[in-house]
Enzyme design. Structure first.
Site, PDB file in Angstrom:
ATOM      1  N   ASP A  13       0.888  -1.172   0.000  1.00 55.50           N
ATOM      2  CA  ASP A  13       0.000   0.000   0.000  1.00 55.50           C
ATOM      3  C   ASP A  13       0.923   1.219   0.000  1.00 55.50           C
ATOM      4  OD1 ASP A  13      -2.368   1.623   0.386  1.00 55.50           O
ATOM      5  OD2 ASP A  13      -1.852   1.805   2.505  1.00 55.50           O
ATOM      6  N   SER A  14       0.316   2.395  -0.084  1.00 53.15           N
ATOM      7  CA  SER A  14       1.121   3.611  -0.007  1.00 53.15           C
ATOM      8  C   SER A  14       1.611   3.864   1.424  1.00 53.15           C
ATOM      9  CB  SER A  14       0.293   4.805  -0.479  1.00 53.15           C
ATOM     10  OG  SER A  14      -0.878   4.902   0.309  1.00 53.15           O
ATOM     11  N   CYS A  76      -4.646  -1.634  -1.623  1.00 50.20           N
ATOM     12  CA  CYS A  76      -4.881  -0.218  -1.859  1.00 50.20           C
ATOM     13  C   CYS A  76      -5.863  -0.089  -3.023  1.00 50.20           C
ATOM     14  CB  CYS A  76      -3.553   0.439  -2.205  1.00 50.20           C
ATOM     15  SG  CYS A  76      -3.693   2.169  -2.687  1.00 50.20           S
ATOM     16  N   GLU A 155      -1.914   9.026   8.380  1.00 47.51           N
ATOM     17  CA  GLU A 155      -0.478   8.713   8.324  1.00 47.51           C
ATOM     18  C   GLU A 155       0.294   9.438   9.424  1.00 47.51           C
ATOM     19  OE1 GLU A 155       1.737   6.791   6.253  1.00 47.51           O
ATOM     20  OE2 GLU A 155      -0.110   5.793   5.669  1.00 47.51           O
ATOM     21  N   CYS A 187     -11.050   3.150   0.730  1.00 50.27           N
ATOM     22  CA  CYS A 187      -9.604   3.392   0.814  1.00 50.27           C
ATOM     23  C   CYS A 187      -9.164   2.628   2.044  1.00 50.27           C
ATOM     24  CB  CYS A 187      -9.334   4.887   0.981  1.00 50.27           C
ATOM     25  SG  CYS A 187      -7.642   5.275   1.514  1.00 50.27           S
ATOM     26  N   HIS A 189      -6.970   3.055   4.145  1.00 48.28           N
ATOM     27  CA  HIS A 189      -6.637   3.838   5.336  1.00 48.28           C
ATOM     28  C   HIS A 189      -7.871   4.082   6.233  1.00 48.28           C
ATOM     29  CE1 HIS A 189      -2.890   4.749   3.319  1.00 48.28           C
ATOM     30  NE2 HIS A 189      -2.474   5.440   4.353  1.00 48.28           N
TER      31      HIS A 189
HETATM   32  N1  DGL Z   1      -4.777   3.325   0.928  1.00 50.13           N
HETATM   33  C1  DGL Z   1      -4.999   3.799  -0.384  1.00 50.13           C
HETATM   34  C2  DGL Z   1      -6.332   3.306  -0.947  1.00 50.13           C
HETATM   35  O1  DGL Z   1      -6.831   2.279  -0.535  1.00 50.13           O
HETATM   36  C3  DGL Z   1      -4.846   5.263  -0.679  1.00 50.13           C
HETATM   37  C4  DGL Z   1      -4.019   6.117   0.186  1.00 50.13           C
HETATM   38  C5  DGL Z   1      -3.275   7.202  -0.548  1.00 50.13           C
HETATM   39  O2  DGL Z   1      -3.891   8.144  -1.061  1.00 50.13           O
HETATM   40  O3  DGL Z   1      -2.068   7.056  -0.607  1.00 50.13           O
HETATM   41  O4  DGL Z   1      -6.873   3.899  -1.840  1.00 50.13           O
END
Ligand code: DGL
Length: 275
Positions: A13-14, A76, A155, A187, A189
């Site tokens: 993931d990011s 992600c 984050e 998302c 997150h």
């Molecule tokens: N966790 C990522 C998702 O599921 C996105 C987070 C980011 O914007 O980096 O879309």
């Protein structure tokens, strides 16, 4: 095919978000070993171009496969929207599991016929998302919000901070006014602020976190390919970050029900073009 039952599952993931998926995998597949890469050097993905994200994803997947991973989980939604097809085309023999906002289950669950999708701008702008809504949401009112700034707050470890609650209120109140009764965490997150979301939308609203469904899908694919690990993995699960982030470590400790190692990886070992 390089694969072997005892090899790790590569997941990326990011940043922190994929931990919500890793957690669901630990619950469902406790024998498996994970190798996680959080691309914190490039976060957020949600506001970057699809072409940049695609390149990050190709580089990360290449790296994880070089480490011997038997399967890849793109934990992600934004990365899946931008790169899943390219990844599957590049490595057709590797099981690659992606994600997408849970529009179909939300349509099914909603009593008001109004659903709210919380995702990123990158996910909303994708053809994959457009197709999803077209296929499954006919006759349902779909309200969307790209939640600008929310990933950064998560984050930074600010999930319960008043500024985060304020931002969530701004995102959710207009949806509540429209009688949305089902909210999709599109998302990875966002499950980290699920408690905060639930306290705004109330106990009767449904909040859908797709992580358990992703773990199920992974199990199905591994089973089919006879790739499920039979004996428990007794070492440490490995978590790598392209840039160290304290909040990641804290979240990992909170989520971590397993022994792990966390380290920073030199981005030049992973990425072909550094930005
Ligand atoms: N966790 C990522 C998702 O599921 C996105 C987070 C980011 O914007 O980096 O879309």
């Amino acid at each position: 095919m390089i694969s072997n039952q005892n090899n790790a599952i590569g997941i990326f993931d990011s940043g922190i978000g994929g931990l919500t998926v890793a957690n669901a995998i630990f619950d469902l597949l406790p024998n498996e070993q994970l190798l996680y890469l959080g691309d914190t050097a490039h976060i957020p993905y949600g506001t970057k171009s699809a072409a940049s994200i695609r390149q990050f994803c190709l580089d990360i997947t290449h790296y994880l496969l070089q480490q011997g991973c038997k399967a890849i989980v793109v934990a992600c939604n934004t990365a899946s929207a931008a790169a899943l097809e390219s990844l599957r085309q590049t490595w057709p023999d590797i099981p690659i599991i992606g994600m997408e906002p849970a529009v179909k289950p939300a349509v099914k669950a909603s009593k008001s016929g109004k659903i709210g999708i919380l995702a990123t701008a990158g996910t909303f702008d994708s053809v994959r998302y457009e197709n999803l809504v077209e296929r499954f949401a006919e006759g349902t009112t779909v309200l969307e919000n790209p939640c600008l700034g929310l990933v950064e707050k998560i984050e930074a470890g600010l999930q319960a901070h008043p500024a985060t609650i304020n931002l969530l209120n701004k995102i959710l109140q207009p949806m509540l006014e429209e009688e949305v009764d089902t909210f999709v965490l599109g998302c990875t997150h966002y499950p980290i602020v699920k408690e905060q979301i639930q306290s705004i939308v109330g106990p009767n609203a449904q909040i859908i976190n797709p992580a358990p469904a992703v773990a199920k899908q992974l199990k199905k694919r591994l089973e089919k390919l006879a790739l499920l690990r039979q004996l428990p993995f007794e070492g440490k699960h490995q978590f790598l970050l392209s840039k160290y982030n304290l909040a990641f470590e804290n979240t990992l400790k909170r989520y971590g029900k397993v022994p792990y190692s966390l380290s920073e990886i030199d981005p030049s070992k992973v990425f072909s073009n550094l930005i």
